[in-house]
Design a protein around this motif. Structure first.
Motif, mmCIF file in Angstrom:
data_model
loop_
_atom_site.group_PDB
_atom_site.id
_atom_site.type_symbol
_atom_site.label_atom_id
_atom_site.label_comp_id
_atom_site.label_asym_id
_atom_site.label_seq_id
_atom_site.Cartn_x
_atom_site.Cartn_y
_atom_site.Cartn_z
ATOM 1 N N MET A 118 0.841 -1.194 0.000
ATOM 2 C CA MET A 118 0.000 0.000 0.000
ATOM 3 C C MET A 118 0.877 1.246 0.000
ATOM 4 S SD MET A 118 -2.924 -1.059 2.782
ATOM 5 C CE MET A 118 -1.665 -1.428 4.002
ATOM 6 N N ASN A 119 0.501 2.218 -0.802
ATOM 7 C CA ASN A 119 1.264 3.455 -0.879
ATOM 8 C C ASN A 119 0.685 4.475 0.095
ATOM 9 O OD1 ASN A 119 2.928 2.513 -2.994
ATOM 10 N ND2 ASN A 119 1.281 2.921 -4.482
ATOM 11 N N VAL A 120 1.149 4.421 1.327
ATOM 12 C CA VAL A 120 0.676 5.322 2.357
ATOM 13 C C VAL A 120 1.867 5.969 3.018
ATOM 14 C CG1 VAL A 120 -1.462 4.075 2.813
ATOM 15 C CG2 VAL A 120 0.609 3.419 4.014
ATOM 16 N N ASP A 121 1.634 7.122 3.634
ATOM 17 C CA ASP A 121 2.727 7.866 4.261
ATOM 18 C C ASP A 121 2.562 7.930 5.766
ATOM 19 O OD1 ASP A 121 0.550 9.488 4.375
ATOM 20 O OD2 ASP A 121 1.493 11.246 3.470
ATOM 21 N N TYR A 122 1.947 6.891 6.356
ATOM 22 C CA TYR A 122 1.763 6.865 7.794
ATOM 23 C C TYR A 122 1.825 5.417 8.256
ATOM 24 C CZ TYR A 122 -2.857 5.827 6.036
ATOM 25 O OH TYR A 122 -3.891 5.277 5.330
ATOM 26 N N THR A 123 2.018 5.238 9.549
ATOM 27 C CA THR A 123 2.087 3.906 10.144
ATOM 28 C C THR A 123 0.998 3.784 11.196
ATOM 29 O OG1 THR A 123 4.476 3.807 9.801
ATOM 30 C CG2 THR A 123 3.530 2.279 11.387
ATOM 31 N N MET A 124 0.226 2.718 11.119
ATOM 32 C CA MET A 124 -0.836 2.507 12.097
ATOM 33 C C MET A 124 -0.242 1.988 13.405
ATOM 34 S SD MET A 124 -3.771 3.404 11.025
ATOM 35 C CE MET A 124 -4.460 3.974 9.463
ATOM 36 N N PRO A 125 -0.872 2.312 14.526
ATOM 37 C CA PRO A 125 -0.404 1.785 15.823
ATOM 38 C C PRO A 125 -0.433 0.262 15.844
ATOM 39 C CG PRO A 125 -1.968 3.584 16.124
ATOM 40 C CD PRO A 125 -2.001 3.245 14.669
ATOM 41 N N ASP A 126 0.337 -0.309 16.764
ATOM 42 C CA ASP A 126 0.486 -1.765 16.827
ATOM 43 C C ASP A 126 -0.816 -2.495 17.139
ATOM 44 O OD1 ASP A 126 3.163 -1.527 16.243
ATOM 45 O OD2 ASP A 126 3.800 -1.629 18.351
ATOM 46 N N ASN A 127 -1.753 -1.833 17.830
ATOM 47 C CA ASN A 127 -2.990 -2.516 18.205
ATOM 48 C C ASN A 127 -4.014 -2.548 17.071
ATOM 49 O OD1 ASN A 127 -3.244 0.315 18.542
ATOM 50 N ND2 ASN A 127 -5.052 0.041 19.822
ATOM 51 N N PHE A 128 -3.688 -1.961 15.926
ATOM 52 C CA PHE A 128 -4.575 -2.000 14.771
ATOM 53 C C PHE A 128 -4.307 -3.289 13.991
ATOM 54 C CE2 PHE A 128 -5.346 2.161 16.022
ATOM 55 C CZ PHE A 128 -6.233 2.831 15.194
ATOM 56 N N ILE A 129 -5.316 -4.142 13.872
ATOM 57 C CA ILE A 129 -5.186 -5.390 13.126
ATOM 58 C C ILE A 129 -5.577 -5.120 11.680
ATOM 59 C CG2 ILE A 129 -5.978 -7.770 12.930
ATOM 60 C CD1 ILE A 129 -6.741 -7.553 15.953
ATOM 61 N N GLU A 130 -4.655 -5.346 10.767
ATOM 62 C CA GLU A 130 -4.883 -5.034 9.359
ATOM 63 C C GLU A 130 -5.349 -6.269 8.595
ATOM 64 O OE1 GLU A 130 -2.630 -3.048 5.487
ATOM 65 O OE2 GLU A 130 -1.473 -3.627 7.254
ATOM 66 N N PHE A 131 -6.339 -6.075 7.734
ATOM 67 C CA PHE A 131 -6.766 -7.121 6.815
ATOM 68 C C PHE A 131 -6.100 -6.833 5.470
ATOM 69 C CE2 PHE A 131 -9.984 -6.906 10.061
ATOM 70 C CZ PHE A 131 -10.235 -8.241 10.334
ATOM 71 N N GLU A 132 -4.980 -7.489 5.239
ATOM 72 C CA GLU A 132 -4.203 -7.220 4.042
ATOM 73 C C GLU A 132 -4.850 -7.854 2.814
ATOM 74 O OE1 GLU A 132 -0.072 -8.059 4.420
ATOM 75 O OE2 GLU A 132 0.050 -7.267 6.454
ATOM 76 N N LEU A 133 -4.455 -7.365 1.663
ATOM 77 C CA LEU A 133 -4.997 -7.850 0.406
ATOM 78 C C LEU A 133 -4.844 -9.369 0.305
ATOM 79 C CD1 LEU A 133 -6.212 -6.979 -2.324
ATOM 80 C CD2 LEU A 133 -3.872 -6.892 -3.225
ATOM 81 N N GLY A 134 -5.937 -10.048 0.038
ATOM 82 C CA GLY A 134 -5.902 -11.491 -0.134
ATOM 83 C C GLY A 134 -6.032 -12.294 1.146
ATOM 84 N N TRP A 135 -6.187 -11.626 2.316
ATOM 85 C CA TRP A 135 -6.268 -12.338 3.597
ATOM 86 C C TRP A 135 -7.409 -13.350 3.610
ATOM 87 C CZ3 TRP A 135 -10.741 -12.202 6.421
ATOM 88 C CH2 TRP A 135 -11.688 -11.259 6.013
ATOM 89 N N TYR A 136 -8.492 -13.020 2.898
ATOM 90 C CA TYR A 136 -9.709 -13.813 2.968
ATOM 91 C C TYR A 136 -9.579 -15.158 2.253
ATOM 92 C CZ TYR A 136 -10.043 -11.452 -1.540
ATOM 93 O OH TYR A 136 -9.762 -10.944 -2.791
ATOM 94 N N ARG A 137 -8.532 -15.356 1.472
ATOM 95 C CA ARG A 137 -8.408 -16.601 0.709
ATOM 96 C C ARG A 137 -8.135 -17.810 1.599
ATOM 97 N NH1 ARG A 137 -5.381 -13.034 -2.883
ATOM 98 N NH2 ARG A 137 -6.708 -12.471 -4.650
ATOM 99 N N LYS A 138 -7.714 -17.573 2.843
ATOM 100 C CA LYS A 138 -7.404 -18.709 3.721
ATOM 101 C C LYS A 138 -8.616 -19.197 4.500
ATOM 102 C CE LYS A 138 -5.708 -15.960 7.656
ATOM 103 N NZ LYS A 138 -4.559 -15.713 8.539
ATOM 104 N N TYR A 139 -9.772 -18.576 4.311
ATOM 105 C CA TYR A 139 -10.971 -18.961 5.051
ATOM 106 C C TYR A 139 -12.030 -19.539 4.117
ATOM 107 C CZ TYR A 139 -9.189 -16.169 8.965
ATOM 108 O OH TYR A 139 -8.425 -15.668 9.986
ATOM 109 N N ASP A 140 -12.802 -20.472 4.647
ATOM 110 C CA ASP A 140 -14.018 -20.942 4.000
ATOM 111 C C ASP A 140 -15.170 -20.233 4.708
ATOM 112 O OD1 ASP A 140 -16.304 -22.214 3.166
ATOM 113 O OD2 ASP A 140 -15.534 -24.248 3.404
ATOM 114 N N PHE A 141 -15.611 -19.129 4.141
ATOM 115 C CA PHE A 141 -16.563 -18.288 4.863
ATOM 116 C C PHE A 141 -17.961 -18.883 4.929
ATOM 117 C CE2 PHE A 141 -13.321 -14.973 4.098
ATOM 118 C CZ PHE A 141 -13.150 -14.593 5.411
ATOM 119 N N LYS A 142 -18.292 -19.785 4.031
ATOM 120 C CA LYS A 142 -19.574 -20.472 4.162
ATOM 121 C C LYS A 142 -19.574 -21.316 5.429
ATOM 122 C CE LYS A 142 -22.713 -23.682 1.847
ATOM 123 N NZ LYS A 142 -22.942 -24.537 0.652
#
Length: 211
Positions: free
Chosen positions: A1-25
């Motif tokens: 991601m092209n951003v100019d800031y850093t989120m605090p450590d307690n922020f849990i990020e859902f990175e691109l493609g994270w959802y591919r490891k789950y069977d959401f059904k």
């Protein structure tokens, strides 16, 4: 991601493609079973936190039109020394960042008292809690942004970009009058959205395509 800031450590990020490891059904089916067996808020909260299933509260992004470019969740976000939201969502789309502060209340409770057109205790408590949050935020927005490490992005959060969501009751325990009462509460507090726990199940099913 092209951003100019850093989120605090307690922020849990859902990175691109994270959802591919789950069977959401399957995740949605399991969540529905947990909800059917739950009585209090803590039952579902323990399930989420013990198993780090952060995507369940994060599925509330599906209720909004942001979170497509970035998505973060913070459990137990403090609002000063007075209040604490169960979860905070931070998302970004082409317009900028927005926030959702989420309150979970009891699961298998009626939305309204059966003998009168009055919200049940859990619903009244949740709405009152969010109104307290909103009053606090209206007076302490700058302090809040600084205290949770969002000073760098606060300029990208519009005045209407702080939202509130109450999760309470079940779809089967709401009738037409209860739905009208929910609509009235949302009308009276435009930044408020009220959803049932069954809505979380619906949203989890749709997470296969991301937020």
């Amino acid at each position: 991601m092209n951003v100019d800031y850093t989120m605090p450590d307690n922020f849990i990020e859902f990175e691109l493609g994270w959802y591919r490891k789950y069977d959401f059904k399957s995740e949605a089916e399991e969540l529905l079973k947990i909800l059917d067996d739950s009585r209090k808020e803590n039952d579902i909260q323990s399930y989420i936190k013990d198993n780090q299933k952060w995507f369940i509260p994060a599925s509330i992004f599906k209720e909004y039109n942001f979170g497509h470019h970035e998505a973060f969740i913070v459990p137990e976000q403090a609002l000063g020394a007075e209040y604490r939201a169960d979860y905070m969502l931070l998302g970004r789309n082409s317009i900028g960042h927005q926030i959702v502060l989420i309150e979970f209340e009891d699961v298998n409770v009626d939305y309204k008292i059966q003998s009168a057109n009055i919200e049940s205790d859990s619903v009244r408590k949740g709405i009152a809690q969010i109104k307290d949050w909103k009053r606090w935020m209206d007076s302490n927005r700058e302090y809040f942004m600084k205290s949770c490490g969002l000073s760098n992005v606060s300029r990208n959060i519009p005045t209407w970009g702080i939202n509130y969501c109450l999760v309470v009751s079940r779809r089967s325990r709401m009738d037409e009058i209860a739905n009208q009462m929910r609509g009235q509460s949302q009308y009276e507090t435009p930044a408020l959205r009220i959803v049932t726990y069954d809505r979380l199940v619906d949203n989890v099913k749709m997470l296969g395509n991301g937020f």
